[in-house]
Write a protein that holds these residues in place. Sequence first.
Motif, PDB file in Angstrom:
ATOM      1  N   GLU A 124       0.828  -1.208   0.000  1.00 11.34           N
ATOM      2  CA  GLU A 124       0.000   0.000   0.000  1.00 11.34           C
ATOM      3  C   GLU A 124       0.861   1.256   0.000  1.00 11.34           C
ATOM      4  N   GLN A 125       1.936   1.249   0.794  1.00 14.20           N
ATOM      5  CA  GLN A 125       2.843   2.397   0.815  1.00 14.20           C
ATOM      6  C   GLN A 125       3.458   2.619  -0.562  1.00 14.20           C
ATOM      7  N   ARG A 126       3.897   1.528  -1.177  1.00 11.53           N
ATOM      8  CA  ARG A 126       4.475   1.619  -2.519  1.00 11.53           C
ATOM      9  C   ARG A 126       3.472   2.196  -3.508  1.00 11.53           C
ATOM     10  N   ASP A 127       2.221   1.714  -3.429  1.00 13.72           N
ATOM     11  CA  ASP A 127       1.199   2.151  -4.373  1.00 13.72           C
ATOM     12  C   ASP A 127       0.762   3.595  -4.142  1.00 13.72           C
ATOM     13  N   LYS A 128       1.097   4.139  -2.964  1.00 12.00           N
ATOM     14  CA  LYS A 128       0.845   5.560  -2.696  1.00 12.00           C
ATOM     15  C   LYS A 128       2.027   6.427  -3.146  1.00 12.00           C
ATOM     16  N   LYS A 129       2.915   5.807  -3.924  1.00 10.23           N
ATOM     17  CA  LYS A 129       4.093   6.488  -4.473  1.00 10.23           C
ATOM     18  C   LYS A 129       5.123   6.837  -3.402  1.00 10.23           C
ATOM     19  N   LYS A 130       5.135   6.030  -2.333  1.00  5.02           N
ATOM     20  CA  LYS A 130       6.185   6.143  -1.338  1.00  5.02           C
ATOM     21  C   LYS A 130       7.313   5.179  -1.705  1.00  5.02           C
ATOM     22  N   ALA A 131       8.495   5.425  -1.157  1.00  2.08           N
ATOM     23  CA  ALA A 131       9.631   4.523  -1.358  1.00  2.08           C
ATOM     24  C   ALA A 131       9.742   3.602  -0.148  1.00  2.08           C
ATOM     25  N   VAL A 132       9.958   2.309  -0.397  1.00  2.00           N
ATOM     26  CA  VAL A 132      10.092   1.335   0.687  1.00  2.00           C
ATOM     27  C   VAL A 132      11.439   0.634   0.539  1.00  2.00           C
ATOM     28  N   LEU A 133      12.229   0.666   1.618  1.00  7.06           N
ATOM     29  CA  LEU A 133      13.492  -0.070   1.670  1.00  7.06           C
ATOM     30  C   LEU A 133      13.275  -1.265   2.581  1.00  7.06           C
ATOM     31  N   LEU A 134      13.275  -2.464   2.010  1.00  6.84           N
ATOM     32  CA  LEU A 134      12.977  -3.696   2.738  1.00  6.84           C
ATOM     33  C   LEU A 134      14.268  -4.472   2.981  1.00  6.84           C
ATOM     34  N   ILE A 135      14.636  -4.646   4.250  1.00  7.50           N
ATOM     35  CA  ILE A 135      15.805  -5.446   4.606  1.00  7.50           C
ATOM     36  C   ILE A 135      15.296  -6.713   5.271  1.00  7.50           C
ATOM     37  N   SER A 136      15.591  -7.869   4.681  1.00 14.24           N
ATOM     38  CA  SER A 136      15.050  -9.118   5.210  1.00 14.24           C
ATOM     39  C   SER A 136      16.023 -10.264   4.977  1.00 14.24           C
ATOM     40  N   LEU A 137      16.041 -11.203   5.926  1.00 11.52           N
ATOM     41  CA  LEU A 137      16.811 -12.439   5.755  1.00 11.52           C
ATOM     42  C   LEU A 137      15.972 -13.523   5.083  1.00 11.52           C
ATOM     43  N   ASP A 138      14.674 -13.252   4.904  1.00 10.12           N
ATOM     44  CA  ASP A 138      13.746 -14.225   4.327  1.00 10.12           C
ATOM     45  C   ASP A 138      13.713 -14.034   2.808  1.00 10.12           C
ATOM     46  N   LEU A 139      14.326 -14.951   2.076  1.00 11.95           N
ATOM     47  CA  LEU A 139      14.419 -14.808   0.624  1.00 11.95           C
ATOM     48  C   LEU A 139      13.045 -14.905  -0.036  1.00 11.95           C
ATOM     49  N   ASP A 140      12.149 -15.729   0.507  1.00 13.57           N
ATOM     50  CA  ASP A 140      10.781 -15.790  -0.030  1.00 13.57           C
ATOM     51  C   ASP A 140      10.127 -14.414   0.050  1.00 13.57           C
ATOM     52  N   GLU A 141      10.312 -13.760   1.177  1.00 14.43           N
ATOM     53  CA  GLU A 141       9.717 -12.436   1.373  1.00 14.43           C
ATOM     54  C   GLU A 141      10.289 -11.431   0.380  1.00 14.43           C
ATOM     55  N   LEU A 142      11.592 -11.449   0.203  1.00 15.70           N
ATOM     56  CA  LEU A 142      12.232 -10.522  -0.737  1.00 15.70           C
ATOM     57  C   LEU A 142      11.746 -10.759  -2.165  1.00 15.70           C
ATOM     58  N   LEU A 143      11.685 -12.018  -2.560  1.00 14.78           N
ATOM     59  CA  LEU A 143      11.264 -12.340  -3.927  1.00 14.78           C
ATOM     60  C   LEU A 143       9.788 -12.009  -4.146  1.00 14.78           C
ATOM     61  N   ASN A 144       8.998 -12.136  -3.107  1.00 15.03           N
ATOM     62  CA  ASN A 144       7.556 -11.922  -3.191  1.00 15.03           C
ATOM     63  C   ASN A 144       7.198 -10.435  -3.213  1.00 15.03           C
ATOM     64  N   LEU A 145       7.927  -9.630  -2.433  1.00 18.84           N
ATOM     65  CA  LEU A 145       7.546  -8.233  -2.228  1.00 18.84           C
ATOM     66  C   LEU A 145       8.310  -7.234  -3.089  1.00 18.84           C
ATOM     67  N   SER A 146       9.588  -7.505  -3.342  1.00 19.72           N
ATOM     68  CA  SER A 146      10.460  -6.482  -3.911  1.00 19.72           C
ATOM     69  C   SER A 146      10.205  -6.275  -5.409  1.00 19.72           C
ATOM     70  N   ASP A 147      10.446  -5.043  -5.838  1.00 24.51           N
ATOM     71  CA  ASP A 147      10.453  -4.725  -7.266  1.00 24.51           C
ATOM     72  C   ASP A 147      11.864  -4.837  -7.831  1.00 24.51           C
ATOM     73  N   ARG A 148      12.849  -4.560  -6.975  1.00 27.17           N
ATOM     74  CA  ARG A 148      14.249  -4.832  -7.279  1.00 27.17           C
ATOM     75  C   ARG A 148      14.898  -5.367  -6.005  1.00 27.17           C
ATOM     76  N   ILE A 149      15.937  -6.174  -6.163  1.00 25.20           N
ATOM     77  CA  ILE A 149      16.662  -6.708  -5.003  1.00 25.20           C
ATOM     78  C   ILE A 149      18.144  -6.382  -5.161  1.00 25.20           C
ATOM     79  N   ALA A 150      18.687  -5.662  -4.165  1.00 20.10           N
ATOM     80  CA  ALA A 150      20.115  -5.380  -4.121  1.00 20.10           C
ATOM     81  C   ALA A 150      20.761  -6.369  -3.156  1.00 20.10           C
ATOM     82  N   VAL A 151      21.851  -6.984  -3.577  1.00 22.11           N
ATOM     83  CA  VAL A 151      22.524  -7.991  -2.758  1.00 22.11           C
ATOM     84  C   VAL A 151      23.746  -7.362  -2.094  1.00 22.11           C
ATOM     85  N   LEU A 152      23.791  -7.462  -0.766  1.00 26.02           N
ATOM     86  CA  LEU A 152      24.856  -6.866   0.031  1.00 26.02           C
ATOM     87  C   LEU A 152      25.820  -7.968   0.468  1.00 26.02           C
TER      88      LEU A 152
END
Length: 513
Positions: free
Chosen positions: A450-478
């Motif tokens: 919802e935040q993303r769709d309101k044209k906000k920026a979301v920075l998602l940091i997660s150890l759960d790869l399913d979550e990253l693949l499911n939610l992210s529009d791009r994934i940066a690997v650190l």
Amino acid sequence: MERQTVIEMRNITKRFPGIVANDAVNLQVRQGEIHALLGENGAGKSTLMNVLFGLYQPDEGDIYIRGEKVEITDPNVANDLGIGMVHQHFMLIDTFTVAQNIILGSEPKKKGWRIDYNKSVEEIQQLSEKYGLRVDPHAKIKDISVGMQQRVEILKILYRGADILIFDEPTAVLTPQEIQELITIFKNLVKEGKTILLITHKLKEIMATCDRVTIIRRGKVIDGSLEVSQTTPDELAAKMVGKEVKFKVDKKDAVPGHPVLSVKHVTAYDNRGIKKLNDISFEVKAGEILGIAGVDGNGQSELIDVISGLRPVASGEILLMDRPIHHLSPRKISERGVGHIPEDRQKRGLILDFSIAENMVLKNYHQPEFSNRGFLNYKKVREHAARLIAEFDIRTPDESVKAGALSGGNQQKVIIAREVNHNPDLLIAAQPTRGLDVGAIEFVHRRLVEQRDKKKAVLLISLDLDELLNLSDRIAVLYEGQIVGIVDPRETNEKDLGLMMSGGKTNSGSWGA
């Protein structure tokens, strides 16, 4: 051959002010099985296990261990009955060594009062080898990883002779690699005749690890115990929540706009003076979720800290809407339009002894809406909290309840409600669903989208790869404090991400930005 019943809890009822946590619960656990307790946050799972371990006394009901009726009046009685418990939040002393923590309260003595430390180290090493729990007995707790601390907690209860082991959300703070190691440890323990009770929200882990599962919903057992081999994750999720749960987030393709956050050549150090961010650069745009993947300890925490103003930048700059913020205080950064869901909700997200209402205004209590000449307007504070409690479906009798009395999922909802209510341009979401059940996870994911769709920026940091693949529009690997690649989640998978996270390259050998 039918296994012996080692635990039987009959009609266990436990009440707290305003709530029945366990309502005539019946549970049978067999010898040598891994038995899961599944339920939403606040369903009563941990309460039931705290009754079994003697931390709570039941208001009604009986407990039988190996066929004998027992009264477990405190954890010492539980220990004498062979019951040990590893809590979700570890009970370790940071400045003590591994060995000192394991033997605490059960120290072997030499003649008189002196502790036989060498004997204890030898016994710990024997236990480590027997169960595949490699630890350094002389290392201090503060210097070892979370996964190693988990092993120390397991060795603590094995050292005391436990053969019934209770684990409360044991994988909530572990990396995917550590989770696999823990599953192997569980299977080794069962081979040695131990019985394991596992409180968890993670359906994949139940399917991969457990023999049977008991589902608790709002204090009651649903449909008795199920054989894991005869059920599915979809069925378990539906029974747990009381409705069908969507595991895939429904979201439209992102339409990214202007850069909201720009991190440019940032270098930063941890508290020991070790470089944790090394000339790192990336952008998060309006209308997108940028996920950060990486093995724990590769700079994620330091990245969150420098963006939110909790850690100084050694070099480089951080821009929010093209304006520098890296020199500002955390409050000023928040007021500029940064929301922060911290990775540790209890240490950094809430003041547990404050009420829900007080926690809801931690960021803006000083503003005229809630404060008059230094005095809080509690009527306004309570009204504000009541509105957010209803909007974010926070399960609580009222807004005066202390935050520490809430379940993990409801604590997380308090933080999300507070942060989203400020309508931030950038929302940092660090491990936002750690330790949450599937229903709460679905809620959190929906709010982030919802935040993303309101044209906000979301920075998602997660150890759960399913979550990253499911939610992210791009994934940066650190990796080791550097961005080694930015990938499209539709064009990658867990295996390729895992390879990048360990410093390797995918088949293509390169990644796009």
